[in-house]
Enzyme design. Structure first.
Site, PDB file in Angstrom:
ATOM      1  N   GLU A 319    -112.075  14.670 -34.624  1.00 24.82           N
ATOM      2  CA  GLU A 319    -111.673  15.661 -35.630  1.00 24.82           C
ATOM      3  C   GLU A 319    -112.166  15.228 -37.023  1.00 24.82           C
ATOM      4  OE1 GLU A 319    -107.862  17.810 -34.771  1.00 24.82           O
ATOM      5  OE2 GLU A 319    -107.391  17.250 -36.827  1.00 24.82           O
ATOM      6  N   HIS A 348    -112.302   2.801 -10.593  1.00 20.68           N
ATOM      7  CA  HIS A 348    -112.236   3.557  -9.336  1.00 20.68           C
ATOM      8  C   HIS A 348    -112.475   5.039  -9.603  1.00 20.68           C
ATOM      9  CE1 HIS A 348    -110.705   0.019  -7.207  1.00 20.68           C
ATOM     10  NE2 HIS A 348    -110.280  -0.282  -8.417  1.00 20.68           N
ATOM     11  N   LYS A 459    -107.184  28.413 -35.307  1.00 17.51           N
ATOM     12  CA  LYS A 459    -105.865  29.000 -35.564  1.00 17.51           C
ATOM     13  C   LYS A 459    -106.015  30.471 -35.951  1.00 17.51           C
ATOM     14  CE  LYS A 459    -103.599  24.680 -37.020  1.00 17.51           C
ATOM     15  NZ  LYS A 459    -102.974  23.897 -38.071  1.00 17.51           N
TER      16      LYS A 459
HETATM   17  O1  PA5 Z   1    -105.152  16.017 -37.944  1.00 18.18           O
HETATM   18  C1  PA5 Z   1    -104.874  17.171 -38.254  1.00 18.18           C
HETATM   19  O2  PA5 Z   1    -104.909  17.560 -39.418  1.00 18.18           O
HETATM   20  C2  PA5 Z   1    -104.429  18.175 -37.213  1.00 18.18           C
HETATM   21  O3  PA5 Z   1    -104.685  17.729 -35.915  1.00 18.18           O
HETATM   22  C3  PA5 Z   1    -102.935  18.449 -37.366  1.00 18.18           C
HETATM   23  O4  PA5 Z   1    -102.231  17.252 -37.205  1.00 18.18           O
HETATM   24  C4  PA5 Z   1    -102.438  19.467 -36.359  1.00 18.18           C
HETATM   25  O5  PA5 Z   1    -103.186  20.677 -36.473  1.00 18.18           O
HETATM   26  C5  PA5 Z   1    -100.961  19.776 -36.577  1.00 18.18           C
HETATM   27  O6  PA5 Z   1    -100.757  20.224 -37.877  1.00 18.18           O
HETATM   28  P1  PA5 Z   1     -99.335  20.242 -38.534  1.00 18.18           P
HETATM   29  O7  PA5 Z   1     -98.830  18.842 -38.626  1.00 18.18           O
HETATM   30  O8  PA5 Z   1     -99.559  20.877 -39.873  1.00 18.18           O
HETATM   31  O9  PA5 Z   1     -98.437  21.071 -37.650  1.00 18.18           O
END
Ligand code: PA5
Length: 530
Positions: A319, A348, A459
């Site tokens: 990410e 395995h 989203k």
């Molecule tokens: O690392 C990130 O920014 C994302 O993976 C968020 O953690 C994830 O989308 C969840 O977001 P939030 O904590 O606002 O619910």
């Protein structure tokens, strides 16, 4: 049969105090390569220094990047942030103590003995990793997770929770608007209500001030709200409340965990390239994949407790580094693919391909020298001999070395990170090591590691689908007569999206919201409201 000894010593980083080491392996690092990177790192270190002192390093979102301050608050750019971090750590410990000692009790006056964490992505992966890595007989609470919007998945978890009456629900969402987490919260609320429990006396929120979740928690007077800050990214939030609160509730030593992260930070803050483990590791990543992520990173810890580390790192790395544009707006399509589970189990499974097949990866072995984890109640089974003078841990070590040697012989690339034992301290070290390595690598390839436009796009796309689903249902309601796929798409002006309309109709039919006429030709079926 193994690496050349002189090269091994030249490519070996060792920290005397903790006996943490990195063997840079057979990735292709030599003196010239190191010299080249030493030069590159003049800028990389400068960027990191600016980031740590509070520059707007996440410039797309106009935010500072402050996860390093969480374990060394004195480094925060101002007193307000420093005090906020310190106070929050104090509040977490106090809250966990009060829960454990029965000062904070459930809606029916019972002691909480179970924790249900509701979150996703950066608000769940770190807590899941830590919970699994440090669990022991001494846990103060049994921990469960809702980390998706799958209703059956949540029901499955609810079925396993021994008693909702003694379950504390911690809802974690930095933005406070993530739908999966909101849905998990609503399902937990419903389950508590169905058991005639006042859910507000079971709920705790972790979120940014002013978010929807924050507003709900305050207006409904939940047990407590803990802060998230915009200078901490989701995937680098494990040393914030996100990681610390569930860890403290489970009964882990969060001071030791933070100290481990702070200690690794002190090693990786050094502006001395060859003596900085994160700088060296980021060079390994760069050289292995030609700075373009050409090779996948296989994370292979030989330790059950580190099984979820690869999943945690998958998010942290992919990410952060998986970006279309660089910092100058050029299309670069960057990233490094990460996968893995644990050895020797994986031997395995897919390791056959690593040894004999496609050469599109480099392995990062994680070796833990001591068989017994610091949190384990006994080393009885670690000492148990499965053969004369051989215990099960000897086999684990043998399989790690065997695989590493076999890969080397087959010309496949690998490096090894070694920690002395598994403890809250060394887990803190590992997390901090990879956080810094991601930061360094991002500067090397000139991308912003701290935003996630792809996640946001996903989203938004989901919101459009839900909107179309509602439109289809209300159209069928209004029409009253069976409608074909073509009719529906035409009437909703979605001719360009026939496949999406088809999938929505099948989803609605399978879940009993609409019915079809059973026509044999699937695309010729007609649909109506039930
Ligand atoms: O690392 C990130 O920014 C994302 O993976 C968020 O953690 C994830 O989308 C969840 O977001 P939030 O904590 O606002 O619910």
């Amino acid at each position: 049969m193994s690496q050349n000894w002189i090269e091994f010593k030249e490519n070996f980083y060792f920290d005397n105090k903790t006996e943490f080491s990195i063997d840079l392996g057979n990735i292709g690092i030599n003196k010239e390569v190191k010299k080249d990177f030493e030069k590159k790192f003049e800028k990389v270190f400068k960027d990191m220094q600016a980031l740590e002192s509070g520059s707007i390093a996440n410039y797309d979102e106009n935010r500072m990047v402050g996860h390093y301050w969480l374990r060394t608050p004195s480094l925060a750019p101002n007193n307000e942030i420093k005090e906020c971090i310190e106070k929050t750590i104090k509040d977490i410990k106090e809250f966990a103590n009060n829960v454990h000692s029965g000062k904070i009790v459930s809606s029916t006056g019972k002691n909480f003995d179970t924790l249900l964490l509701i979150g996703i992505g950066g608000s769940a992966l770190g807590p899941q990793f830590l919970s699994n890595a440090l669990t022991s007989k001494n846990d103060k609470m049994q921990v469960f997770f809702f980390d998706n919007t799958d209703p059956d998945g949540m029901q499955k978890t609810l079925d396993k929770i021994p008693n909702l009456e003694t379950t504390l629900c911690v809802v974690i969402s930095k933005s406070g608007g993530t739908k999966e987490t909101r849905n998990g919260m609503l399902i937990a609320e419903k389950a508590l209500k169905d058991s005639n429990l006042d859910y507000t006396k079971h709920f705790v929120a972790v979120t940014c001030e002013g978010s929807n979740l924050d507003k709900t928690a305050h207006s409904e007077n939940w047990l407590q709200t803990f802060p998230m800050w915009d200078f901490v990214g989701g995937r680098t939030s494990e040393t914030s409340v996100v990681g610390l609160l569930p860890a403290a509730l489970q009964g882990f030593n969060i001071d030791e965990f933070l100290a481990g992260a702070a200690y690794m930070d002190s090693l990786t803050r050094k502006n001395e390239f060859s003596n900085n483990p994160a700088a060296l590791l980021s060079m390994v990543w760069y050289v292995a994949g030609d700075g373009k992520g050409k090779k996948d990173m296989v994370i292979l810890p030989y330790k059950d407790r580190l099984e979820l580390f690869s999943k945690y790192l998958q998010q942290l790395i992919m990410e952060s580094l998986g970006k279309k544009e660089d910092r100058d707006g050029n299309f670069v399509y960057q990233g490094i693919s990460v996968y893995g589970n644990k050895g020797s189990t994986d031997q395995h499974a897919y390791i056959q391909q690593l040894r004999d097949g496609l050469d599109n990866f480099f392995v990062t072995f994680i070796e833990v020298l001591s068989a017994k984890a610091s949190v384990a109640s006994t080393d009885k089974m670690c000492k148990f001999q499965v053969e004369d003078n051989v215990d099960s841990g000897d086999y684990l070590f043998g399989f790690y070395q065997g695989t590493q040697i076999a890969l080397t012989e087959g010309g496949k690339k690998s490096c090894t990170i070694t920690i002395k034992e598994l403890s809250p301290f060394t887990i803190g070290m590992l997390i901090a090591l990879f956080e810094r390595t991601v930061g360094f690598y991002a500067t090397l390839i000139n991308i912003n590691a701290y935003h996630q436009p792809g996640v946001e796009a996903g989203k938004k796309a989901a919101a459009k689908i839900l909107d179309l689903k509602l439109k289809i249902e209300s159209l069928l309601e209004k029409e009253g007569t069976p409608q074909s796929l073509e009719d529906i798409a035409f009437k909703l002006d979605e001719n360009q999206n026939m496949a999406v309309v088809y999938r929505i109709l099948r989803h609605l039919e399978a879940n009993g919201k609409i019915k079809d006429d059973g026509e044999v030709q699937i695309f010729d079926r007609k649909y109506s409201k039930k």
